[in-house]
Design a protein around this motif. Structure first.
Motif, PDB file in Angstrom:
ATOM      1  N   SER A  11     -38.600  95.311 -99.672  1.00 30.91           N
ATOM      2  CA  SER A  11     -37.546  95.504 -98.677  1.00 30.91           C
ATOM      3  C   SER A  11     -36.390  94.613 -99.087  1.00 30.91           C
ATOM      4  O   SER A  11     -36.363  93.428 -98.754  1.00 30.91           O
ATOM      5  CB  SER A  11     -38.048  95.160 -97.270  1.00 30.91           C
ATOM      6  N   ASN A  12     -35.437  95.198 -99.822  1.00 33.54           N
ATOM      7  CA  ASN A  12     -34.417  94.371-100.435  1.00 33.54           C
ATOM      8  C   ASN A  12     -33.208  95.226-100.799  1.00 33.54           C
ATOM      9  O   ASN A  12     -33.210  96.444-100.615  1.00 33.54           O
ATOM     10  CB  ASN A  12     -34.989  93.687-101.689  1.00 33.54           C
ATOM     11  N   ILE A  13     -32.199  94.550-101.315  1.00 40.34           N
ATOM     12  CA  ILE A  13     -31.025  95.230-101.867  1.00 40.34           C
ATOM     13  C   ILE A  13     -31.238  95.360-103.371  1.00 40.34           C
ATOM     14  O   ILE A  13     -31.572  94.373-104.048  1.00 40.34           O
ATOM     15  CB  ILE A  13     -29.741  94.433-101.575  1.00 40.34           C
ATOM     16  N   TYR A  14     -31.035  96.555-103.885  1.00 41.55           N
ATOM     17  CA  TYR A  14     -31.273  96.810-105.308  1.00 41.55           C
ATOM     18  C   TYR A  14     -29.992  97.346-105.951  1.00 41.55           C
ATOM     19  O   TYR A  14     -29.177  98.018-105.300  1.00 41.55           O
ATOM     20  CB  TYR A  14     -32.422  97.809-105.474  1.00 41.55           C
ATOM     21  N   ASP A  15     -29.828  97.031-107.225  1.00 45.78           N
ATOM     22  CA  ASP A  15     -28.635  97.435-107.966  1.00 45.78           C
ATOM     23  C   ASP A  15     -28.748  98.884-108.420  1.00 45.78           C
ATOM     24  O   ASP A  15     -29.813  99.336-108.860  1.00 45.78           O
ATOM     25  CB  ASP A  15     -28.449  96.551-109.205  1.00 45.78           C
ATOM     26  N   CYS A  16     -27.620  99.584-108.306  1.00 47.66           N
ATOM     27  CA  CYS A  16     -27.497 100.913-108.901  1.00 47.66           C
ATOM     28  C   CYS A  16     -26.382 100.852-109.942  1.00 47.66           C
ATOM     29  O   CYS A  16     -25.688  99.843-110.065  1.00 47.66           O
ATOM     30  CB  CYS A  16     -27.171 101.953-107.838  1.00 47.66           C
ATOM     31  N   SER A  17     -26.188 101.927-110.664  1.00 48.74           N
ATOM     32  CA  SER A  17     -25.161 101.922-111.700  1.00 48.74           C
ATOM     33  C   SER A  17     -23.756 101.847-111.119  1.00 48.74           C
ATOM     34  O   SER A  17     -22.811 101.456-111.808  1.00 48.74           O
ATOM     35  CB  SER A  17     -25.293 103.167-112.582  1.00 48.74           C
ATOM     36  N   ASP A  18     -23.602 102.202-109.816  1.00 48.18           N
ATOM     37  CA  ASP A  18     -22.276 102.202-109.204  1.00 48.18           C
ATOM     38  C   ASP A  18     -22.229 101.415-107.898  1.00 48.18           C
ATOM     39  O   ASP A  18     -21.353 101.647-107.063  1.00 48.18           O
ATOM     40  CB  ASP A  18     -21.824 103.641-108.956  1.00 48.18           C
ATOM     41  N   GLY A  19     -23.154 100.488-107.704  1.00 50.05           N
ATOM     42  CA  GLY A  19     -23.136  99.685-106.478  1.00 50.05           C
ATOM     43  C   GLY A  19     -24.513  99.229-106.073  1.00 50.05           C
ATOM     44  O   GLY A  19     -25.363  98.945-106.924  1.00 50.05           O
ATOM     45  N   MET A  20     -24.743  99.157-104.758  1.00 49.26           N
ATOM     46  CA  MET A  20     -25.998  98.624-104.237  1.00 49.26           C
ATOM     47  C   MET A  20     -26.602  99.582-103.227  1.00 49.26           C
ATOM     48  O   MET A  20     -25.898 100.359-102.580  1.00 49.26           O
ATOM     49  CB  MET A  20     -25.769  97.264-103.564  1.00 49.26           C
ATOM     50  N   VAL A  21     -27.917  99.480-103.074  1.00 49.52           N
ATOM     51  CA  VAL A  21     -28.623 100.297-102.103  1.00 49.52           C
ATOM     52  C   VAL A  21     -29.745  99.464-101.498  1.00 49.52           C
ATOM     53  O   VAL A  21     -30.271  98.551-102.144  1.00 49.52           O
ATOM     54  CB  VAL A  21     -29.187 101.569-102.779  1.00 49.52           C
ATOM     55  N   ILE A  22     -30.052  99.738-100.248  1.00 50.74           N
ATOM     56  CA  ILE A  22     -31.171  99.059 -99.582  1.00 50.74           C
ATOM     57  C   ILE A  22     -32.359 100.009 -99.527  1.00 50.74           C
ATOM     58  O   ILE A  22     -32.213 101.185 -99.160  1.00 50.74           O
ATOM     59  CB  ILE A  22     -30.777  98.615 -98.162  1.00 50.74           C
ATOM     60  N   LEU A  23     -33.512  99.504 -99.895  1.00 54.61           N
ATOM     61  CA  LEU A  23     -34.767 100.237 -99.764  1.00 54.61           C
ATOM     62  C   LEU A  23     -35.718  99.415 -98.918  1.00 54.61           C
ATOM     63  O   LEU A  23     -35.802  98.180 -99.076  1.00 54.61           O
ATOM     64  CB  LEU A  23     -35.403 100.493-101.132  1.00 54.61           C
TER      65      LEU A  23
END
Length: 401
Positions: free
Chosen positions: A239-251
């Motif tokens: 349960s965290n914030i993860y990096d994407c190629s164009d920003g961030m996402v929470i799962l």
């Protein structure tokens, strides 16, 4: 553009709130009442008004339009007897008085609860302060930041290797205003049964304390002190914030069944059977390793790609929104979470809508905050107190309004 109590709709239409506070906590409480249809009359000091009128980036005091929305604003010098008399007369026609001065200030002006209930025994007085109306700290000045620290939240916010952070908003003020509103509505229910008013005493630090979950029991029972952990909660994984190629996402997939779906979404169904991740406890013990594994997967994909596959597999997922992300989001639009209002100063101003939503008697934002200090003074003093233009002119010339 403007409407008054007679045309306002909502579950609290027909109730009147006299707001004597300034800055955020008291005005936010009264804002919630106004959003739900109450007639809110905000009293400001002549010549200066609420400091919130000028707070914000240079030239853009935009929070004023949010805090002052749905309100009528008048001026009265509460340090003078004539100004105090105006408040006493208005109290006779009010249901609530909201104030967030340092405890003792209202009593010094002859406007404490014992004074006001002589004018209106049914009055409900909402008092918001840093430390409450009683106790050894009660007379101290108390801003939200201090209350957030004393209530325990500030210590927990931020990264563990640096000083605590703040939320970026006045969390203590708005929470205190929210709890004060809840208390006032409970007092209203009591008054409907008994006819009696009372005092609602809301402290900023206790409003923070109320949301700290099991912070105190964890210390008193198991001698465990929560520490700052940044973007995750210890032992709650993933349960965290993860990096994407164009920003961030929470799962958020810390529950066993959801974690299974996350593994399938990532194309790694076997992870659910790995002893390191097979149970909630095991995932917590291997939290950093698991987060790195997920991050390696997300950073090769765009936010939209990650969001799409997670939604398909019923895994809670979300973008990390900024203001610009909210404007055209279809869910924001469908629920009318934001509202556009005409504004004398800004032309049109967009802000958060009234909340929560009621199915039968919804609240609404009917107008943005009045720009001119004392804009409704004559209207209120004429309509509610039956003062003549000559009497109002005399009050103006003497600096009372």
């Amino acid at each position: 553009m403007e409407k008054t109590m007679e045309t306002a709709q909502g579950p609290l239409a027909g109730l009147r709130v006299l707001e004597l506070g300034q800055l955020i906590a008291g005005p936010f409480c009264a804002q919630l009442f106004g959003d739900m249809g109450a007639d809110v009359i905000k009293v400001e000091a002549p010549g200066q008004g609420d400091p919130m009128r000028t707070w914000g980036r240079t030239g853009y005091p935009l929070l004023w339009s949010v805090c002052a929305r749905n309100k009528r604003c008048i001026t009265a010098n509460l340090r003078e007897k004539e100004g105090q008399d105006i408040v006493r007369q208005l109290v006779r026609q009010a249901d609530f008085v909201v104030e967030n001065f340092r405890p003792g200030t209202m009593e010094k002006w002859g406007l404490g609860y014992e004074d006001l209930k002589k004018e209106n025994p049914a009055i409900i007085m909402i008092r918001i302060s840093g430390y409450g109306q009683t106790g050894p700290y009660s007379k101290r000045p108390g801003y939200a930041s201090v209350g957030e620290a004393m209530g325990g939240v500030r210590y927990l916010m931020g990264e563990p290797d640096r000083k605590p952070s703040r939320a970026g908003i006045s969390l203590g003020d708005t929470l205190a205003g929210t709890f004060a509103t809840m208390g006032a509505l409970a007092a209203l229910h009591h008054r409907e049964k008994t006819g009696e008013g009372q005092v609602v005493d809301a402290a900023i630090y206790e409003s923070i304390l109320a949301i700290t979950e099991s912070l105190v029991p964890e210390y008193t029972v198991e001698n465990y002190t929560r520490e700052r952990s940044g973007s995750y909660l210890p032992a709650i994984a993933p349960s965290n914030i993860y990096d994407c190629s164009d920003g961030m996402v929470i799962l958020a997939a810390n529950q066993n069944t959801v974690f299974t779906r996350l593994c399938e979404a990532m194309g790694r169904p076997g992870l659910k059977d790995d002893p390191r991740y097979a149970t909630h406890v095991a995932r917590g013990e291997n939290q950093a390793e698991l987060d790195n594994l997920i991050n390696d997967w997300t950073r090769t994909r765009t936010i939209d790609e990650v969001e799409a596959v997670m939604i398909e597999h019923a895994v809670p997922v979300g973008k990390v929104y900024r203001a610009r992300d909210m404007l055209d989001d279809p869910h924001y639009v469908a629920r009318e979470a934001l509202v556009d209002l005409p504004s004398e100063r800004w032309g049109t101003i967009k802000m958060q809508n009234a909340f929560p939503k009621l199915s039968a008697t919804p609240g609404s934002v009917r107008w943005s905050g009045p720009e001119r200090l004392g804009e409704h003074t004559e209207q209120v003093l004429t309509d509610l107190l039956d003062l003549t233009p000559e009497q109002i002119g005399k009050l103006r010339s003497s600096g009372i309004v």
